[in-house]
Design a protein around this motif. Structure first.
Motif: not given
Length: 508
Positions: A378-400
């Motif tokens: 966010h604030q460093g001097t390097h420009l770093v492209p980022v990939d985010f990977i996520a899942s709509i369905a959770p992998g757990d059975a805990l509180d949503p």
């Protein structure tokens, strides 16, 4: 570099730079136009959304990258890949990993299916008790023979495994000791994964594992070994019965080998039906990559972005953050896939490359990484492209609430990197205009996992073709290994610093 390729790069560099904010304001449909969805096979289906709208790609850049793809012969190279023609010129080989999952040349696909059926029979026999009560597998390999299986098993067995698998790659004895401590030797199989069946780390670990079985009362240690190799005759010479040798073709590289018999520990852990679903997911990505053109081709579009940041914006790294515990090992896997494939300094024609090749791939798991490295993003001097990977369905059975907080953090990070914040003072200023891409899965199941890995394989290949390099050799791995053998043999002429270290460790 040809004149056409050089002209294409000059045209790309000449495109005026616009901020992400400007790009979104100029195009109300940008989010949709720079996203694409892959539909997955199977009864439950599912989708993966690939959103590249928060990168600096625009129509002008995509048009000029498409011209680069034409000049670089992308379509012809893609055809060679799927037709099992030579795409690895330094070693004179095809790259037939797509055939391992049923894509491409029919003869190679038929051969792969025969090998898959052979693995299927062994997996089912083990599950049915033909080798006794098997509760554990110690899978011994290194590099692609370990990273792919480790990732797949960690991702797909969070709800339990049919056989408990421990992947050991490090020659450090602590790695094997940890596996030994978790396994009952009377109920343990050993898988030895080595393309040549000569890799020193793997074969040393394998010999130690056999000794462990013998020392703990196993009457026939060799009878507890499964060999995964492109050199079956060497496995037999080493003492593995041919009925427990699972071959794969010489034309399947280690970091592309998950789909071959190297996937045996995955199949043993999740079952052959699920392993075939994994192959089907990869095959769906193959079909898309083989037929989609230009910017509509999801891996190729990702390569446009990768090369824009590496070559035009001088970004030396690319970060990958999986906002899903099941994909903890994905950054490790991608490091080898991308850096070993494209970390080259000459073209496929043996000429010096014209610019930077593979960036340094690194990453971690959200939300842990937010409290470790995102300060720099966010604030460093390097420009770093980022990939985010996520899942709509959770992998757990805990509180949503757990998964809701996870996803909101993932999406918020991408938004914050783009938007920035003027802040009350310089210490609170966020420049913004920092790029990210998001891969959003409906769930992390075998088909989704297979498609994700195949996407990154094809992305890596597309990058290589546009740069004119060969992604299928890895001679840079060999020099250090050769020098280590010289040290072990008591020879070698080393620099004074290295010699001092050898003397201090008692190896001189």
């Amino acid at each position: 570099m040809s004149e056409a390729v050089s002209a294409a790069w000059d045209a790309i560099a000449a495109v005026p730079r616009r901020t992400l904010d400007e790009l979104f304001h100029a195009d109300e449909g940008r989010a949709a136009r720079f996203s694409g969805t892959l539909a997955l096979p199977g009864d439950e289906g599912g989708n993966i959304r690939f959103d590249w709208s928060k990168t600096h790609l625009d129509d002008a850049l995509c048009t000029r990258f498409e011209a680069l793809a034409d000049a670089a012969g992308f379509a012809a190279m893609r055809r060679k890949l799927f037709d099992a023609e030579i795409v690895n010129p330094t070693e004179g080989r095809a790259a037939t990993h797509p055939a391992m999952r049923g894509s491409g040349d029919p003869a190679k696909v038929e051969e792969a299916e025969a090998l898959l059926r052979r693995m299927d029979m062994l997996v089912e026999a083990i599950h049915d008790g033909a080798l006794g009560d098997v509760r554990h597998l110690i899978h011994i390999g290194i590099g692609g023979s370990a990273l792919g299986p480790a990732l797949a098993i960690d991702a797909l067995t969070r709800d339990g495994a049919r056989v408990d698998v421990h992947v050991v790659s490090n020659i450090d004895g602590l790695a094997l000791e940890r596996a030994f401590a978790a396994c009952d030797p009377a109920k343990t199989l050993i898988a030895v994964a080595s393309k040549t069946f000569t890799t020193i780390e793997t074969m040393t670990n394998a010999a130690t594992a056999l000794a462990w079985l013998a020392d703990n009362g196993v009457a026939d240690p060799s009878g507890r070994v499964v060999a995964l190799t492109a050199s079956p005759e060497k496995a037999v010479e080493w003492g593995v019965d041919e009925t427990r040798v699972l071959p794969f073709p010489e034309t399947v590289g280690g970091r592309y080998s998950l789909w071959s018999s190297i996937g045996f520990p995955v199949a043993l852990a999740i079952g052959m039906d699920e392993f075939r679903e994994l192959l089907a997911g990869a095959r769906a990505m193959d079909a898309h990559f083989e037929t989609a053109d230009g910017r509509d081709n999801l891996p190729l579009r990702a390569a446009f972005s990768d090369l824009y940041y590496a070559r035009i914006r001088d970004c030396q790294t690319r970060a990958v953050f999986a906002y899903d515990e099941r994909l903890t090992l994905l950054p490790d896997y991608l490091q080898q896939l991308e850096m070993e494939s494209n970390g080259k300094r000459v073209t496929a024609g043996q000429e010096p490359v014209s610019g930077p090749t593979a960036p340094i791939t690194w990453g971690g798991v959200g939300t842990d990484a937010q409290h470790a490295v995102f300060q720099l993003l966010h604030q460093g001097t390097h420009l770093v492209p980022v990939d985010f990977i996520a899942s709509i369905a959770p992998g757990d059975a805990l509180d949503p609430a757990h998964h809701r907080i996870l996803l909101t953090n993932c999406f918020a990070q991408g938004a914050a990197l783009m938007a920035g914040d003027k802040g009350e003072d310089p210490a609170r200023h966020f420049p913004g205009d920092r790029p990210s891409a998001t891969i959003l899965c409906d769930d992390i199941d075998p088909a989704t996992f297979g498609a994700l890995v195949a996407f990154h394989e094809h992305r890596t290949f597309a990058n290589a073709v546009l740069m004119g390099i060969n992604p299928f050799d890895q001679f840079g791995v060999e020099l250090g290994k050769r020098m280590a053998k010289e040290i072990d043999a008591g020879g070698g002429d080393f620099d004074p610093g290295t010699q001092a270290l050898l003397d201090a460790a008692g190896l001189g």
